[in-house]
Each structure stands twice: as C-alpha cells, then as structure tokens.
Design a protein around this motif. Structure first.
Motif, PDB file in Angstrom:
ATOM      1  N   UNK A  10       0.964  -1.102   0.061  1.00 30.90           N
ATOM      2  CA  UNK A  10       0.316  -0.028   0.326  1.00 30.90           C
ATOM      3  C   UNK A  10       0.735   1.201   0.043  1.00 30.90           C
ATOM      4  N   UNK A  11       1.594   1.268   0.406  1.00 26.58           N
ATOM      5  CA  UNK A  11       2.787   2.415   0.907  1.00 26.58           C
ATOM      6  C   UNK A  11       2.644   2.839  -0.227  1.00 26.58           C
ATOM      7  N   UNK A  12       3.894   1.766  -0.907  1.00 30.61           N
ATOM      8  CA  UNK A  12       4.712   2.449  -1.987  1.00 30.61           C
ATOM      9  C   UNK A  12       3.615   1.966  -3.387  1.00 30.61           C
ATOM     10  N   UNK A  13       2.977   1.677  -3.434  1.00 28.47           N
ATOM     11  CA  UNK A  13       1.731   1.420  -4.546  1.00 28.47           C
ATOM     12  C   UNK A  13       1.999   0.699  -5.392  1.00 28.47           C
ATOM     13  N   UNK A  14       2.740  -0.566  -5.572  1.00 32.27           N
ATOM     14  CA  UNK A  14       3.160  -1.188  -6.284  1.00 32.27           C
ATOM     15  C   UNK A  14       1.671  -2.113  -6.530  1.00 32.27           C
ATOM     16  N   UNK A  15       2.023  -2.801  -7.353  1.00 31.33           N
ATOM     17  CA  UNK A  15       0.887  -3.557  -8.644  1.00 31.33           C
ATOM     18  C   UNK A  15       1.746  -4.986  -8.849  1.00 31.33           C
ATOM     19  N   UNK A  16       1.143  -5.600  -9.946  1.00 29.07           N
ATOM     20  CA  UNK A  16       1.449  -7.046 -10.041  1.00 29.07           C
ATOM     21  C   UNK A  16       2.176  -7.802  -9.000  1.00 29.07           C
ATOM     22  N   UNK A  17       3.246  -8.565  -9.196  1.00 30.19           N
ATOM     23  CA  UNK A  17       4.225  -9.124  -8.167  1.00 30.19           C
ATOM     24  C   UNK A  17       4.905  -7.843  -7.558  1.00 30.19           C
ATOM     25  N   UNK A  18       5.733  -8.532  -6.383  1.00 32.39           N
ATOM     26  CA  UNK A  18       6.740  -8.144  -5.481  1.00 32.39           C
ATOM     27  C   UNK A  18       7.002  -8.499  -4.202  1.00 32.39           C
ATOM     28  N   UNK A  19       8.317  -8.531  -4.079  1.00 31.12           N
ATOM     29  CA  UNK A  19       8.724  -9.754  -3.042  1.00 31.12           C
ATOM     30  C   UNK A  19       9.345  -8.257  -1.520  1.00 31.12           C
ATOM     31  N   UNK A  20       8.701  -8.709  -0.091  1.00 30.01           N
ATOM     32  CA  UNK A  20       9.257  -7.947   0.263  1.00 30.01           C
ATOM     33  C   UNK A  20      10.323  -9.023   1.133  1.00 30.01           C
ATOM     34  N   UNK A  30      10.750  -7.634  12.963  1.00 33.04           N
ATOM     35  CA  UNK A  30      11.141  -7.998  11.570  1.00 33.04           C
ATOM     36  C   UNK A  30      11.832  -6.731  11.443  1.00 33.04           C
ATOM     37  N   UNK A  31      12.331  -7.226  10.437  1.00 39.40           N
ATOM     38  CA  UNK A  31      13.275  -5.813   9.915  1.00 39.40           C
ATOM     39  C   UNK A  31      13.449  -5.447   8.889  1.00 39.40           C
ATOM     40  N   UNK A  32      12.735  -4.821   7.753  1.00 34.86           N
ATOM     41  CA  UNK A  32      12.248  -4.856   5.854  1.00 34.86           C
ATOM     42  C   UNK A  32      13.481  -3.833   5.864  1.00 34.86           C
ATOM     43  N   UNK A  33      14.115  -4.881   5.225  1.00 37.19           N
ATOM     44  CA  UNK A  33      15.023  -4.756   4.088  1.00 37.19           C
ATOM     45  C   UNK A  33      14.902  -4.125   2.804  1.00 37.19           C
ATOM     46  N   UNK A  34      13.524  -4.563   1.934  1.00 36.20           N
ATOM     47  CA  UNK A  34      13.770  -3.935   0.280  1.00 36.20           C
ATOM     48  C   UNK A  34      12.515  -4.290   0.061  1.00 36.20           C
ATOM     49  N   UNK A  35      12.233  -3.875  -0.666  1.00 33.44           N
ATOM     50  CA  UNK A  35      10.923  -3.441  -1.284  1.00 33.44           C
ATOM     51  C   UNK A  35      11.041  -3.916  -2.948  1.00 33.44           C
ATOM     52  N   UNK A  36      10.924  -5.522  -3.822  1.00 28.95           N
ATOM     53  CA  UNK A  36      11.297  -5.319  -4.383  1.00 28.95           C
ATOM     54  C   UNK A  36      10.472  -5.347  -5.801  1.00 28.95           C
ATOM     55  N   UNK A  37       9.974  -4.311  -6.481  1.00 31.94           N
ATOM     56  CA  UNK A  37       8.648  -4.539  -7.591  1.00 31.94           C
ATOM     57  C   UNK A  37       8.838  -5.223  -8.885  1.00 31.94           C
ATOM     58  N   UNK A  38       9.895  -6.148  -9.196  1.00 34.38           N
ATOM     59  CA  UNK A  38      10.341  -6.815 -10.515  1.00 34.38           C
ATOM     60  C   UNK A  38      11.611  -7.342  -9.375  1.00 34.38           C
ATOM     61  N   UNK A  39      10.745  -8.526  -8.894  1.00 38.10           N
ATOM     62  CA  UNK A  39      11.604  -9.652  -8.013  1.00 38.10           C
ATOM     63  C   UNK A  39      12.338 -10.824  -9.903  1.00 38.10           C
ATOM     64  N   UNK A  40      13.160 -10.898  -9.379  1.00 36.20           N
ATOM     65  CA  UNK A  40      13.444 -12.206 -11.065  1.00 36.20           C
ATOM     66  C   UNK A  40      12.355 -13.022 -10.717  1.00 36.20           C
ATOM     67  N   UNK A  41      11.940 -13.663 -11.364  1.00 36.41           N
ATOM     68  CA  UNK A  41      10.946 -15.129 -11.761  1.00 36.41           C
ATOM     69  C   UNK A  41      11.602 -15.907 -11.944  1.00 36.41           C
ATOM     70  N   UNK A  42      13.322 -16.260 -12.322  1.00 35.11           N
ATOM     71  CA  UNK A  42      13.422 -17.498 -12.522  1.00 35.11           C
ATOM     72  C   UNK A  42      13.541 -17.996 -11.302  1.00 35.11           C
ATOM     73  N   UNK A  43      13.116 -20.055 -11.628  1.00 33.90           N
ATOM     74  CA  UNK A  43      12.451 -21.045 -11.575  1.00 33.90           C
ATOM     75  C   UNK A  43      13.579 -20.924  -9.914  1.00 33.90           C
TER      76      UNK A  43
END
Length: 70
Positions: A10-20, A30-43
C-alpha cells in the motif's frame, strides 16, 4: 509478516508481483530490508524459493501473475 508486506504494498503503490525482504532480530522484531517491485521470476531465484516456502507451486504463481495482468 504478511501484514507488514501488505503495508509495504500500500505504501509504495506497487502492482503485479512484489517481494518484500525481511530479517528478524534476536528479539523477534522483523526489519524490512527491501521492497522489490520486479523480482526475478527464474525458477531458481529467490522469488521461487519464497513461493516454495509459502506452499505455492511455481506454475500456479506464474498463472496468477499472468491472470492479474489481463
């Protein structure tokens, strides 16, 4: 953790898939290190490992991502 991830969404207004990415300290905080709005989808990438940990099959996740993009 899920609530924190959704708050990041919600805070960053991301869409689709995201990895926190989190780390948890000795006190269980818990400490948030990164909000990755385009994580690699490789298996063999971290996103796929997170899916496995969450009990979500890789093909199921890919289908959900594609369906959400329509």
């Amino acid at each position: 953790m899920g609530d924190l991830a959704r708050a990041c969404w919600d805070l960053f207004g991301v869409r689709g898939y995201t990895r926190v990415d989190f780390r948890v300290d000795e006190e269980g905080q818990p400490w948030i290190l990164e909000v990755n709005a385009n994580p690699c989808l490789s298996p063999d990438a971290g996103f796929a490992a997170a899916l496995q940990r969450a009990g979500i099959a890789y093909p199921t996740a890919m289908a959900r991502i594609l369906d959400a993009a329509r």
